[in-house]
Design a protein around this motif. Sequence first.
Motif, mmCIF file in Angstrom:
data_model
loop_
_atom_site.group_PDB
_atom_site.id
_atom_site.type_symbol
_atom_site.label_atom_id
_atom_site.label_comp_id
_atom_site.label_asym_id
_atom_site.label_seq_id
_atom_site.Cartn_x
_atom_site.Cartn_y
_atom_site.Cartn_z
ATOM 1 N N LYS A 39 25.590 -9.143 -14.222
ATOM 2 C CA LYS A 39 26.630 -8.122 -14.096
ATOM 3 C C LYS A 39 27.573 -8.125 -15.298
ATOM 4 O O LYS A 39 27.922 -7.059 -15.831
ATOM 5 N N TYR A 40 27.983 -9.335 -15.732
ATOM 6 C CA TYR A 40 28.941 -9.432 -16.830
ATOM 7 C C TYR A 40 28.283 -9.739 -18.174
ATOM 8 O O TYR A 40 28.956 -10.048 -19.151
ATOM 9 N N LYS A 41 26.938 -9.648 -18.180
ATOM 10 C CA LYS A 41 26.169 -9.791 -19.421
ATOM 11 C C LYS A 41 26.498 -11.093 -20.159
ATOM 12 O O LYS A 41 26.788 -11.095 -21.360
ATOM 13 N N PHE A 42 26.447 -12.196 -19.432
ATOM 14 C CA PHE A 42 26.634 -13.499 -20.058
ATOM 15 C C PHE A 42 25.548 -13.715 -21.101
ATOM 16 O O PHE A 42 24.390 -13.340 -20.905
ATOM 17 N N GLU A 43 25.916 -14.313 -22.213
ATOM 18 C CA GLU A 43 24.959 -14.589 -23.279
ATOM 19 C C GLU A 43 23.940 -15.627 -22.829
ATOM 20 O O GLU A 43 24.266 -16.551 -22.092
ATOM 21 N N LYS A 44 22.707 -15.465 -23.288
ATOM 22 C CA LYS A 44 21.632 -16.402 -22.973
ATOM 23 C C LYS A 44 21.228 -17.168 -24.234
ATOM 24 O O LYS A 44 21.205 -16.588 -25.311
ATOM 25 N N PRO A 45 20.900 -18.445 -24.136
ATOM 26 C CA PRO A 45 20.803 -19.262 -22.927
ATOM 27 C C PRO A 45 22.149 -19.843 -22.463
ATOM 28 O O PRO A 45 22.237 -20.361 -21.355
ATOM 29 N N ASN A 46 23.174 -19.772 -23.312
ATOM 30 C CA ASN A 46 24.488 -20.299 -22.947
ATOM 31 C C ASN A 46 25.575 -19.322 -23.376
ATOM 32 O O ASN A 46 25.510 -18.765 -24.470
ATOM 33 N N ASP A 47 26.559 -19.154 -22.527
ATOM 34 C CA ASP A 47 27.724 -18.352 -22.879
ATOM 35 C C ASP A 47 28.918 -19.288 -22.961
ATOM 36 O O ASP A 47 29.393 -19.778 -21.935
ATOM 37 N N ARG A 48 29.373 -19.544 -24.185
ATOM 38 C CA ARG A 48 30.445 -20.513 -24.368
ATOM 39 C C ARG A 48 31.713 -20.094 -23.621
ATOM 40 O O ARG A 48 32.452 -20.947 -23.096
ATOM 41 N N ARG A 49 31.963 -18.800 -23.534
ATOM 42 C CA ARG A 49 33.147 -18.326 -22.821
ATOM 43 C C ARG A 49 33.094 -18.722 -21.346
ATOM 44 O O ARG A 49 34.096 -19.167 -20.768
ATOM 45 N N ALA A 50 31.929 -18.580 -20.752
ATOM 46 C CA ALA A 50 31.771 -18.896 -19.333
ATOM 47 C C ALA A 50 31.930 -20.395 -19.086
ATOM 48 O O ALA A 50 32.531 -20.814 -18.094
ATOM 49 N N LEU A 51 31.377 -21.206 -19.986
ATOM 50 C CA LEU A 51 31.501 -22.655 -19.842
ATOM 51 C C LEU A 51 32.947 -23.095 -20.018
ATOM 52 O O LEU A 51 33.443 -23.963 -19.286
ATOM 53 N N ASP A 52 33.633 -22.505 -20.996
ATOM 54 C CA ASP A 52 35.045 -22.844 -21.206
ATOM 55 C C ASP A 52 35.892 -22.433 -20.008
ATOM 56 O O ASP A 52 36.864 -23.115 -19.657
ATOM 57 N N LEU A 53 35.531 -21.326 -19.370
ATOM 58 C CA LEU A 53 36.253 -20.889 -18.180
ATOM 59 C C LEU A 53 36.054 -21.884 -17.035
ATOM 60 O O LEU A 53 37.009 -22.227 -16.324
ATOM 61 N N MET A 54 34.829 -22.361 -16.855
ATOM 62 C CA MET A 54 34.567 -23.390 -15.844
ATOM 63 C C MET A 54 35.419 -24.624 -16.118
ATOM 64 O O MET A 54 36.012 -25.211 -15.194
ATOM 65 N N ASN A 55 35.506 -25.015 -17.390
ATOM 66 C CA ASN A 55 36.289 -26.197 -17.750
ATOM 67 C C ASN A 55 37.785 -25.988 -17.489
ATOM 68 O O ASN A 55 38.486 -26.902 -17.061
ATOM 69 N N THR A 56 38.258 -24.784 -17.755
ATOM 70 C CA THR A 56 39.664 -24.474 -17.505
ATOM 71 C C THR A 56 39.986 -24.608 -16.015
ATOM 72 O O THR A 56 41.004 -25.189 -15.626
#
Length: 288
Positions: A39-56
């Motif tokens: 839905k939000y078009k996360f980058e493949k294979p890793n989306d650094r923004r998404a990982l940083d959000l999880m860490n936050t």
Amino acid sequence: MANSRFEYVRNFEQPDPLLPNTWIVVRVDGRAFTKMCAKYKFEKPNDRRALDLMNTAAKAVIADLPEITLAYGVSDEYSFVFHKSTNLFERRSSKLVSTVVSTFTSNYVYSWFSHFPDTPLSFPLPTFDGRAVLYPTIQNLRDYLSWRQADCHINNLYNTAFWSLIQLGGMENKEAEQALAGTLAADKNEILFSKFGINYNREPEIFKKGSVIFRDYELVEPASHNTAETVDAQAEPVQQSKKQTENDKKRRSKAAIVVDHLDIIKDEFWDRRPWILSNKPGKIPKEV
């Protein structure tokens, strides 16, 4: 409502305390995250923004709950470790899990715009579920965390090769799956390097090792202590005075909470940070 005729309904509530003197891991997992990634078009294979959000979001949980000694995260999951001596919420499973999950989810949604400023959230909003698992010994706890980090490496190597074949090699999904079927780690590394010039060892550590969050104190020499034997040798957790408990809580609140991408399978990480297993705050690092 005290002593009202309706109060009998409290008898339907069942106690759910977790076993004493065991390590508690509350694991948070994203719900329907495959759809959300699309839905939000996360980058493949890793989306650094998404990982940083999880860490936050995870860092906010640790700041809110000083009883958590360490957290480890990869992809859409996070594991929060409570020391075996904790008595938070009287060790009630429902309270521990619901508090961690709700705190994590609210901070994830609240911090979304900081990491995805050009992508507003819309319904259905991101949600997470959780569970509490008990581990009786330090070795069990470390093996659990090692399992999660090993999975991180295995999955990331596969996904890096898989998406390289698609994005750089022009393959369809099924073709990429067939090309990787039965391959070992060395084979995937060779595919990445020979076909696309990608040296997997130079990939960002966050992708290969995941994220570990802990309170930062001065590192110690491994030979100066033996925390694992001391903690596991205790038949019963040591009961601290209320004053000592409050003092430790204040010292933890003063420590910086750091997010790093380290090897937590080897002994060095644990040997140099005895406060994680002992639950005794260390020395605050001196400012340089």
